[in-house]
Structures are given as structure tokens and as C-alpha cells.
Scaffold this motif. Structure first.
Motif, short mmCIF file in Angstrom:
data_model
loop_
_atom_site.label_atom_id
_atom_site.label_comp_id
_atom_site.label_asym_id
_atom_site.label_seq_id
_atom_site.Cartn_x
_atom_site.Cartn_y
_atom_site.Cartn_z
N HIS A 142 0.81 -1.22 0.00
CA HIS A 142 0.00 0.00 0.00
C HIS A 142 0.85 1.27 0.00
O HIS A 142 0.33 2.36 -0.20
N HIS A 143 2.15 1.15 0.22
CA HIS A 143 3.03 2.31 0.17
C HIS A 143 3.47 2.64 -1.26
O HIS A 143 4.03 3.71 -1.48
N LEU A 144 3.24 1.74 -2.18
CA LEU A 144 3.76 1.92 -3.53
C LEU A 144 2.78 2.72 -4.38
O LEU A 144 1.57 2.58 -4.27
N SER A 145 3.33 3.57 -5.25
CA SER A 145 2.46 4.31 -6.15
C SER A 145 1.93 3.42 -7.27
O SER A 145 0.84 3.65 -7.78
N ARG A 146 2.69 2.37 -7.61
CA ARG A 146 2.27 1.44 -8.67
C ARG A 146 2.37 0.00 -8.17
O ARG A 146 3.22 -0.77 -8.63
N PRO A 147 1.52 -0.40 -7.24
CA PRO A 147 1.60 -1.78 -6.75
C PRO A 147 1.33 -2.82 -7.83
O PRO A 147 1.86 -3.93 -7.77
N ASP A 148 0.54 -2.45 -8.84
CA ASP A 148 0.27 -3.41 -9.92
C ASP A 148 1.56 -3.74 -10.67
O ASP A 148 1.81 -4.91 -11.01
N ARG A 149 2.40 -2.73 -10.91
CA ARG A 149 3.68 -2.98 -11.59
C ARG A 149 4.59 -3.82 -10.71
O ARG A 149 5.26 -4.75 -11.20
N ALA A 150 4.62 -3.54 -9.39
CA ALA A 150 5.44 -4.33 -8.49
C ALA A 150 4.99 -5.79 -8.47
O ALA A 150 5.83 -6.71 -8.44
N LEU A 151 3.70 -6.02 -8.51
CA LEU A 151 3.20 -7.39 -8.48
C LEU A 151 3.58 -8.14 -9.76
O LEU A 151 3.84 -9.34 -9.71
N ARG A 152 3.61 -7.45 -10.87
CA ARG A 152 4.06 -8.12 -12.10
C ARG A 152 5.55 -8.48 -12.00
O ARG A 152 5.98 -9.53 -12.49
N GLU A 153 6.32 -7.60 -11.33
CA GLU A 153 7.73 -7.93 -11.09
C GLU A 153 7.85 -9.18 -10.23
O GLU A 153 8.67 -10.07 -10.50
N VAL A 154 7.03 -9.26 -9.18
CA VAL A 154 7.06 -10.42 -8.30
C VAL A 154 6.69 -11.68 -9.07
O VAL A 154 7.33 -12.73 -8.92
N HIS A 155 5.67 -11.58 -9.91
CA HIS A 155 5.24 -12.73 -10.70
C HIS A 155 6.39 -13.23 -11.57
O HIS A 155 6.59 -14.44 -11.72
N GLY A 156 7.16 -12.28 -12.11
CA GLY A 156 8.26 -12.66 -12.99
C GLY A 156 9.43 -13.31 -12.27
O GLY A 156 10.14 -14.14 -12.84
N LEU A 157 9.65 -12.95 -11.00
CA LEU A 157 10.82 -13.51 -10.31
C LEU A 157 10.51 -14.79 -9.53
O LEU A 157 11.41 -15.55 -9.21
N LEU A 158 9.23 -15.04 -9.22
CA LEU A 158 8.88 -16.25 -8.47
C LEU A 158 9.24 -17.51 -9.24
O LEU A 158 9.15 -17.55 -10.47
N ALA A 159 9.63 -18.53 -8.50
CA ALA A 159 9.82 -19.84 -9.11
C ALA A 159 8.48 -20.35 -9.61
O ALA A 159 7.42 -19.96 -9.11
N PRO A 160 8.48 -21.23 -10.62
CA PRO A 160 7.22 -21.82 -11.08
C PRO A 160 6.46 -22.44 -9.91
O PRO A 160 7.05 -23.13 -9.07
N ASP A 161 5.18 -22.16 -9.86
CA ASP A 161 4.32 -22.64 -8.78
C ASP A 161 4.63 -21.97 -7.44
O ASP A 161 4.15 -22.40 -6.40
N GLY A 162 5.45 -20.91 -7.48
CA GLY A 162 5.80 -20.20 -6.25
C GLY A 162 4.61 -19.43 -5.70
O GLY A 162 3.63 -19.15 -6.39
N LEU A 163 4.72 -19.05 -4.42
CA LEU A 163 3.61 -18.45 -3.71
C LEU A 163 3.96 -17.02 -3.27
O LEU A 163 5.07 -16.75 -2.82
N LEU A 164 2.98 -16.13 -3.42
CA LEU A 164 3.07 -14.77 -2.90
C LEU A 164 2.03 -14.62 -1.78
O LEU A 164 0.86 -14.97 -1.97
N ALA A 165 2.46 -14.11 -0.64
CA ALA A 165 1.55 -13.83 0.47
C ALA A 165 1.51 -12.31 0.67
O ALA A 165 2.53 -11.68 0.91
N VAL A 166 0.30 -11.75 0.55
CA VAL A 166 0.10 -10.31 0.76
C VAL A 166 -0.72 -10.13 2.03
O VAL A 166 -1.81 -10.69 2.16
N VAL A 167 -0.18 -9.38 2.98
CA VAL A 167 -0.87 -9.09 4.23
C VAL A 167 -1.22 -7.61 4.25
O VAL A 167 -0.38 -6.76 3.96
#
Length: 299
Positions: A142-167
């Protein structure tokens, strides 16, 4: 939650928003205060953070974890405790927070399992964060001006079948009974309402429903949970300090909009030498909610 714990707060936990318009010395003071609140947040809500991590639908124990917006390490150390074979890359924009995290890692004897990376996650050029099996982002998106862009970055770096937890946090915790203080009942709720209006303008993503944003970034939701926190902590010095720090932070965002009677009552609570100090109360508790989304990379 960088916790947020934050969890102003906001931060609640840390990340890319550090009031650039202020002087460097003011920033340093602010980050020290922020760090103290994060440490208290981590201590008071340790069991709840552990419960959220235990709930995560990991299929095999992760070996490489990234903690985005790690703050002073609430999530980092909870993750290391839960997954004893894992290494954590702890990412934050604050050098001071990361230094504090490194000192804690050394004190705990886990410095060999922690790598710190200072980075502004709003920048397009992210550092190399490896290929993690799990990414943990607590009160940081919620601190990011473009969290959608950051999430695409996370999707790209995660291992296949990797998990993201957002709190995400339902604002900063409440501490006082609803009929307190005696001279201005309901003061805390009015302070929060004014603070929420401030943050709606300055931190518009706080309290967001991250589910649609996650699916929009290419993730598949694998679970959602809301954890209600209701701690009866009467007489707990740590909770008193947590409440004091939190209300001091809130005061900064509401000082210009609170009615004079409410501001005076708030200042009486914050006067640690006065008879009405919040530290003298024996009826404090901790009430808040934390929402978590588990999202999986599917290629």
C-alpha cells in the motif's frame, strides 16, 4: 512489515514512502520512531504473524524467501522460525531499518540465513532478488504508487508454482475502551476517522482488496483469510508503549483537523508525565484485523 506491523502507522510497516519533503534529519528521527513501532508491533502480534505464516498453502517448505518491505524484520524472523531450512532476502527502502534487522539477525545467530537489499520498489529497475519459492509482502504494497507494476515484477521472479503472500492491515490497532477517556469518550475512534481521511489521500492503497489486483498481475488466488486480533493486555508495558507510539503517529496526521477538545484530550493521553497518561491505564487492549491473500504463480 514490514510488523506492521506501521502497522502512519503508516507503517505500519516499511517500504517506498518516506516523506521526501522533509529534511534528512527529520527523516532519520521519523524512521527511528517508525522502527520502534515496528519492533513493538512485531512483539505484540508475534503469535498472530506466526499463525498467518502457518496458514500459508505452501506445498513444499520454501528454501528461498523474499520479504518485500521488511521493515525491521517482523516477517523475516517469523519466516525463518517457521521454515528452518530457508534463507530470506529482506528488502526495504530504509537503510536504518535494514541495519536494525541485521543486528537482530546477528543477535539471533541467523545472520547466515539473511541477506538485506536496500531498494525502492517503485523504481522500474529492481535489484536481483533471485528466484524465490515464497514472497512475503506485509503492509508494504500500500506504500507503492504502482503496486500493480510491483506485483508483475514479483510474478516474474517467483519460481514456477511459487507463492506470494500479501498481508494488509485494517488500519492501526485500537487500544482504548470505547467509553474512554472519561472526559472525551470515543476519542480514539474519532482520531482514526480523521487519520483514515488523511491516508485516503496520501496512502490510497491502504486497506485495499488485493485479490483483483493479484489476478490482474497474472496470479491465481489460492486462499484468503481475515485474522481478528483481540488481545486483552491490561497492565502489559509493551502494549502501553505500542499504544503510545501509535497514537503519537496518528496525532501527526490529525493535528490540523481534530476539534480542540479532542486534541487536548489526546495530548493528555500522550503526556507520559501527566496523570492521564496512556501508560498509566490498566484497561488497554489490542484490537485490529489483518487480511492475507495467498496467490500462486501459474505459467
Amino acid at each position: 512489515m514490514s510488523h506492521a506491523h506501521p502497522h502512519a502507522h503508516d507503517r505500519d510497516h516499511a517500504s517506498g514512502d518516506h516523506e521526501h519533503e522533509h529534511s534528512h534529519s527529520h527523516d532519520a528521527d521519523d524512521q527511528n520512531v517508525q522502527a520502534e513501532i515496528l519492533d513493538l508491533d512485531a512483539e505484540v502480534l508475534a503469535e498472530h504473524t506466526a499463525a498467518l505464516i502457518s496458514w500459508l498453502p505452501v506445498r513444499t517448505p520454501p528454501r528461498e524467501i523474499v520479504d518485500l518491505g521488511c521493515g525491521t524484520g517482523a516477517g523475516t524472523f517469523a519466516l525463518l522460525d517457521r521454515f528452518p531450512e530457508a534463507h530470506v532476502t529482506a528488502v526495504d527502502s530504509s537503510a536504518g531499518h535494514l541495519q536494525r534487522l541485521r543486528e537482530k539477525a546477528c543477535a539471533r545467530g541467523v545472520e547466515g540465513r539473511v541477506r538485506t537489499v536496500q531498494a525502492d520498489l517503485d523504481r522500474a529497475d529492481w535489484p536481483d532478488l533471485g528466484t524465490p519459492d515464497l514472497v512475503w509482502a506485509s503492509a508494504s504494497l500500500h506504500h507503492l504508487s504502482r503496486p500493480d507494476r510491483a506485483l508483475r515484477e514479483v510474478h516474474g521472479l517467483l519460481a514456477p508454482d511459487g507463492l506470494l503472500a500479501v498481508v494488509e492491515l485494517a488500519g492501526f490497532p485500537r487500544f482504548l475502551p470505547e467509553d474512554a477517556p472519561e472526559d472525551r469518550p470515543g476519542l480514539e475512534e474519532r482520531c482514526h476517522a480523521a487519520s483514515d481521511r488523511f491516508h485516503a489521500e496520501h496512502v490510497p492503497h491502504r486497506g485495499a482488496d488485493w485479490g483483483p489486483v493479484l489476478t490482474g498481475a497474472g496470479f491465481v488466488l489460492d486462499g484468503e483469510r481475515t485474522l481478528t486480533v483481540n488481545i486483552d493486555a491490561s497492565g502489559d508495558d509493551t502494549v502501553g508503549a505500542y499504544a503510545l507510539g501509535g497514537l503519537r503517529r496518528i496525532r501527526r496526521s490529525v493535528v490540523d483537523v481534530l476539534p480542540p477538545e479532542d486534541l487536548a484530550a489526546l495530548d493528555r493521553l500522550l503526556d507520559t508525565d501527566g496523570p492521564h497518561s496512556i501508560l498509566r491505564r490498566d484497561d488497554l487492549g489490542v484490537r485490529t484485523e489483518r487480511m492475507v491473500w495467498a496467490a500462486r504463480r501459474k505459467d
